[in-house]
Design a protein around this motif. Structure first.
Motif, PDB file in Angstrom:
ATOM      1  N   ASP A 159       0.820  -1.214   0.000  1.00  0.00           N
ATOM      2  CA  ASP A 159       0.000   0.000   0.000  1.00  0.00           C
ATOM      3  C   ASP A 159       0.854   1.265   0.000  1.00  0.00           C
ATOM      4  O   ASP A 159       0.325   2.372   0.148  1.00  0.00           O
ATOM      5  CB  ASP A 159      -0.923   0.012   1.220  1.00  0.00           C
ATOM      6  N   ALA A 160       2.160   1.115  -0.156  1.00  0.00           N
ATOM      7  CA  ALA A 160       3.067   2.262  -0.140  1.00  0.00           C
ATOM      8  C   ALA A 160       2.728   3.237  -1.260  1.00  0.00           C
ATOM      9  O   ALA A 160       2.428   2.834  -2.390  1.00  0.00           O
ATOM     10  CB  ALA A 160       4.515   1.797  -0.264  1.00  0.00           C
ATOM     11  N   HIS A 161       2.778   4.514  -0.934  1.00  0.00           N
ATOM     12  CA  HIS A 161       2.459   5.563  -1.899  1.00  0.00           C
ATOM     13  C   HIS A 161       3.542   5.660  -2.975  1.00  0.00           C
ATOM     14  O   HIS A 161       4.736   5.575  -2.682  1.00  0.00           O
ATOM     15  CB  HIS A 161       2.324   6.903  -1.186  1.00  0.00           C
ATOM     16  N   VAL A 162       3.114   5.814  -4.216  1.00  0.00           N
ATOM     17  CA  VAL A 162       4.033   5.947  -5.357  1.00  0.00           C
ATOM     18  C   VAL A 162       3.860   7.339  -5.945  1.00  0.00           C
ATOM     19  O   VAL A 162       2.756   7.711  -6.368  1.00  0.00           O
ATOM     20  CB  VAL A 162       3.753   4.884  -6.437  1.00  0.00           C
ATOM     21  N   ILE A 163       4.914   8.137  -5.964  1.00  0.00           N
ATOM     22  CA  ILE A 163       4.834   9.478  -6.543  1.00  0.00           C
ATOM     23  C   ILE A 163       4.907   9.381  -8.059  1.00  0.00           C
ATOM     24  O   ILE A 163       5.169   8.312  -8.618  1.00  0.00           O
ATOM     25  CB  ILE A 163       5.951  10.393  -5.997  1.00  0.00           C
ATOM     26  N   GLU A 164       4.682  10.492  -8.725  1.00  0.00           N
ATOM     27  CA  GLU A 164       4.602  10.510 -10.184  1.00  0.00           C
ATOM     28  C   GLU A 164       5.863   9.933 -10.820  1.00  0.00           C
ATOM     29  O   GLU A 164       6.981  10.328 -10.504  1.00  0.00           O
ATOM     30  CB  GLU A 164       4.388  11.938 -10.680  1.00  0.00           C
ATOM     31  N   GLY A 165       5.656   8.971 -11.731  1.00  0.00           N
ATOM     32  CA  GLY A 165       6.772   8.354 -12.437  1.00  0.00           C
ATOM     33  C   GLY A 165       7.569   7.382 -11.580  1.00  0.00           C
ATOM     34  O   GLY A 165       8.588   6.855 -12.016  1.00  0.00           O
ATOM     35  N   GLY A 166       7.114   7.130 -10.351  1.00  0.00           N
ATOM     36  CA  GLY A 166       7.855   6.233  -9.464  1.00  0.00           C
ATOM     37  C   GLY A 166       9.248   6.743  -9.172  1.00  0.00           C
ATOM     38  O   GLY A 166      10.206   5.962  -9.052  1.00  0.00           O
ATOM     39  N   ALA A 167       9.360   8.074  -9.027  1.00  0.00           N
ATOM     40  CA  ALA A 167      10.680   8.703  -8.893  1.00  0.00           C
ATOM     41  C   ALA A 167      11.435   8.249  -7.650  1.00  0.00           C
ATOM     42  O   ALA A 167      12.660   8.343  -7.605  1.00  0.00           O
ATOM     43  CB  ALA A 167      10.520  10.228  -8.881  1.00  0.00           C
ATOM     44  N   SER A 168      10.726   7.763  -6.632  1.00  0.00           N
ATOM     45  CA  SER A 168      11.402   7.334  -5.404  1.00  0.00           C
ATOM     46  C   SER A 168      11.990   5.932  -5.512  1.00  0.00           C
ATOM     47  O   SER A 168      12.697   5.484  -4.615  1.00  0.00           O
ATOM     48  CB  SER A 168      10.418   7.382  -4.228  1.00  0.00           C
ATOM     49  N   PHE A 169      11.692   5.232  -6.625  1.00  0.00           N
ATOM     50  CA  PHE A 169      12.221   3.893  -6.842  1.00  0.00           C
ATOM     51  C   PHE A 169      13.411   3.930  -7.792  1.00  0.00           C
ATOM     52  O   PHE A 169      13.508   4.818  -8.659  1.00  0.00           O
ATOM     53  CB  PHE A 169      11.155   2.961  -7.430  1.00  0.00           C
ATOM     54  N   SER A 170      14.289   2.961  -7.670  1.00  0.00           N
ATOM     55  CA  SER A 170      15.395   2.821  -8.624  1.00  0.00           C
ATOM     56  C   SER A 170      14.852   2.258  -9.932  1.00  0.00           C
ATOM     57  O   SER A 170      13.720   1.738  -9.984  1.00  0.00           O
ATOM     58  CB  SER A 170      16.463   1.892  -8.060  1.00  0.00           C
ATOM     59  N   VAL A 171      15.650   2.344 -10.990  1.00  0.00           N
ATOM     60  CA  VAL A 171      15.228   1.795 -12.285  1.00  0.00           C
ATOM     61  C   VAL A 171      14.950   0.306 -12.159  1.00  0.00           C
ATOM     62  O   VAL A 171      13.971  -0.223 -12.699  1.00  0.00           O
ATOM     63  CB  VAL A 171      16.307   2.056 -13.360  1.00  0.00           C
ATOM     64  N   GLY A 172      15.816  -0.390 -11.413  1.00  0.00           N
ATOM     65  CA  GLY A 172      15.634  -1.826 -11.237  1.00  0.00           C
ATOM     66  C   GLY A 172      14.350  -2.149 -10.504  1.00  0.00           C
ATOM     67  O   GLY A 172      13.628  -3.094 -10.872  1.00  0.00           O
ATOM     68  N   GLN A 173      14.027  -1.394  -9.458  1.00  0.00           N
ATOM     69  CA  GLN A 173      12.794  -1.632  -8.710  1.00  0.00           C
ATOM     70  C   GLN A 173      11.564  -1.374  -9.568  1.00  0.00           C
ATOM     71  O   GLN A 173      10.575  -2.120  -9.514  1.00  0.00           O
ATOM     72  CB  GLN A 173      12.774  -0.750  -7.457  1.00  0.00           C
ATOM     73  N   LYS A 174      11.616  -0.329 -10.375  1.00  0.00           N
ATOM     74  CA  LYS A 174      10.486  -0.042 -11.269  1.00  0.00           C
ATOM     75  C   LYS A 174      10.312  -1.159 -12.299  1.00  0.00           C
ATOM     76  O   LYS A 174       9.185  -1.535 -12.640  1.00  0.00           O
ATOM     77  CB  LYS A 174      10.700   1.307 -11.968  1.00  0.00           C
ATOM     78  N   GLN A 175      11.422  -1.720 -12.751  1.00  0.00           N
ATOM     79  CA  GLN A 175      11.334  -2.797 -13.730  1.00  0.00           C
ATOM     80  C   GLN A 175      10.781  -4.076 -13.093  1.00  0.00           C
ATOM     81  O   GLN A 175      10.022  -4.820 -13.724  1.00  0.00           O
ATOM     82  CB  GLN A 175      12.709  -3.057 -14.354  1.00  0.00           C
TER      83      GLN A 175
END
Length: 591
Positions: free
Chosen positions: A474-490
């Motif tokens: 349920d963690a909040h995701v900001i626009e574009g998933g900017a708080s995540f690394s590229v690997g985490q987004k993938q």
């Protein structure tokens, strides 16, 4: 830039008026309120005439009766204000509702357009149409259509009252209406060009701003700030010049014309009543009533002409919006009655030739087969046609030569919903939506349970980093998933791809931007999610496709080599050269 012709303007206006049909009842109610409001408003000059002619001029100061007339005047003014308020409110409601409908129609059309349209149209230009242009249409319905309709009723009411007071004077003043219409025609003729130009320049400004923000790192890295400022300044100046020309035309042909016509009408009235006074026929109350009616007669004309600039701007905006709504280059269409079901996931390309522009073929007679559960890898240099194979298979672009079969049935015989549910695509650049982790995996599909989301995340090794987040899934995701690394987004993209349990998995250089540590983390997950699924991989790192059942080597849109890793290495051809090149590059990097 082509200017809208009067015929085109009329067609656009008729189309806009077509949206009014949905709101017939509220329009009728608004008209009734406006009509009653006009009636109570026009009682004012008649009451003034009565008080002056029947009481003041003949010195009949019957104060109780005069007080009743004054009370009626005040009452009619209050009623007029109330009716005008509600009539205007309803017209505003209609205008906002119609703009909402047009904006929704536009957004629906954008969702159905083919990828080729987005390849050729700047993002800023599209955003400008959805925001600025629809807002221009809203301004027209609220501040133009309502004003025109209201003031037409006002003018008709004034003409009726004038004829009741003096038919000759009324006929003379009615002749001013064609004169005003002539100036309207002149205004439209010369203003359309500059309004179109201003709108187009405004769209280009939005495009340039969007491009600058998106590419700010590159702009600063290559010291392009001065060039960007210079180009933006030129666009800004062109927009200013077009807008300034609009203001000049407005200042010349709008309010000055109405003021001149008003003064001419009053001069005619005073001349007529002055001549009549020599015969003792002048009536002061009638003269004052006519002066009041003249101002009220030309004030609606002034309001109409004053809003012609908004109307003209809205027509240009509408043309730009309808151009998108009517755009014919929609997403590829399936055959009529398409109802095939995907069971095994066998894929066959049969002599596919494809071009993005209709001139230069990027795929040339491509044929291959992937059996259910097999993994096929596509390799080749940039521009060899790898991504084009994915684009036509995913039905992002239409092909016109050859066919693609799934389970021996043409891909055009499957409902597009079936293809989207049974074929999962993971791109090189992951896209993460604003919201939370869970919704990014299920993509707001409530039919996907939380258990299925967790299972998919564990399968691709994403559960580890998700569980470390403060709110987990349920963690909040900001626009574009900017708080995540590229690997985490993938990793989230992988989980999103398999949560629907697809038959076909397509990986478009999905591990190209992932660091070595993260890549190692998901390789086991990739092997697991490929089990039982037909998989097509576009490979950037050739070391990741050694276990593929077949590798296709593409060059200039053609398949030059085909086989497994060992077979292709034995050929010592293009694939062998690419592997050697990557190995040498890695050796150089580590040394």
């Amino acid at each position: 830039m082509e200017t809208l012709t009067p015929k085109q303007q009329l067609a656009i206006f008729k189309r806009l008026m077509g949206y009014l049909k949905r709101y017939r009842k509220i329009i009728v109610l608004a008209f009734i309120l406006i009509g009653l409001g006009v009636g109570t408003d026009l009682m004012g000059p008649l009451i003034q005439k009565t008080i002056i002619d029947d009481y003041v001029v003949i010195e009949n100061f019957d104060m109780p009766v005069i007080a009743k007339w004054i009370g009626l005047y005040i009452f009619s003014s209050v009623v007029h204000s109330i009716l005008k308020y509600y009539g205007t409110l309803y017209f505003h409601k209609i205008g906002n509702a119609i703009t909402k409908d047009i904006r929704l129609d536009l957004f629906k059309s954008l969702q159905g357009l083919g990828m080729r349209y987005f390849d050729q149209t700047p993002v800023g230009s599209i955003v400008s149409r959805v925001t600025n242009d629809t807002e221009g249409i809203r301004e027209m319905f609220i501040h133009v259509i309502s004003v025109i309709l209201t003031n037409v009723v006002v003018i008709i009411g004034i003409v009726i009252v004038m004829y009741r007071l003096n038919a000759l004077l009324a006929t003379i003043f009615v002749m001013f209406i064609p004169v005003a219409i002539f100036f309207v025609w002149v205004y439209q003729k010369y203003s359309t060009k500059y309004y179109q130009m201003a709108r187009e320049k405004n769209s280009q400004i939005n495009t340039r701003i969007s491009e600058s923000i998106s590419g700010m790192k590159i702009i600063q890295e290559f010291n392009q700030q001065k060039r960007m400022i210079k180009e933006f300044s030129q666009l800004n100046n062109e927009y200013y010049e077009a807008s300034y020309m609009n203001m000049k035309i407005d200042a010349l042909l709008l309010s000055p014309v109405i003021h001149i016509l008003t003064m001419i009408a009053i001069a005619i009235l005073l001349s007529y009543t002055g001549l009549q006074s020599f015969n003792g026929q002048v009536i002061v109350g009638t003269t004052m009533a006519f002066v009041e009616l003249i101002y009220r007669f030309f004030d609606p004309l002034f309001q109409i002409m004053d809003r012609l600039s908004i109307y003209q701007e809205a027509l240009v905006s509408s043309e730009r919006v309808f151009r998108i709504i009517d755009h014919q280059e929609v997403t590829p269409q399936q055959n009529e009655g398409a109802d095939a079901e995907m069971k095994d996931g066998k894929i066959e390309f049969k002599n596919i030739t494809f071009s993005y522009d209709g001139k230069n073929n990027v795929l040339k007679d491509v044929s291959f087969t992937v059996n259910p559960g097999e993994t096929i890898a596509l390799v080749g240099h940039t521009g060899s046609g790898k991504s084009s194979i994915i684009n036509v298979m995913m039905r992002f672009y239409e092909f016109y030569e050859g066919d693609i079969l799934i389970d021996d049935v043409s891909i055009k015989d499957y409902p597009i919903e079936t293809l989207r549910n049974k074929m999962a695509l993971v791109l090189q650049e992951p896209f993460i939506f604003y919201g939370n982790v869970k919704d990014n995996i299920r993509l707001m599909n409530d039919e996907i349970s939380d258990a299925a989301i967790i299972k998919a995340a564990r399968l691709v090794q994403a559960d580890k980093f998700i569980s470390e987040l403060e709110d987990g899934y349920d963690a909040h995701v900001i626009e574009g998933g900017a708080s995540f690394s590229v690997g985490q987004k993938q990793l989230l993209s992988f989980a999103r791809a398999i949560v629907n349990d697809p038959k076909v998995l397509i990986l478009d250089e999905a591990t190209a931007n992932i660091d070595t540590e993260t890549e190692g983390l998901i390789q086991e997950g990739l092997r697991r999610i490929r089990e039982g699924r037909t998989t097509i991989m576009i490979a950037h790192r050739l070391s990741t496709i050694k276990d593929a059942h077949k590798i296709l080597v593409l060059e200039d849109g053609e398949i030059k080599e085909a086989g497994n890793h060992d077979e292709l290495m034995g050929l010592k051809g293009l694939y062998f050269a690419m592997v050697e090149l990557q190995n040498n590059a890695m050796d150089t990097e580590f040394n």
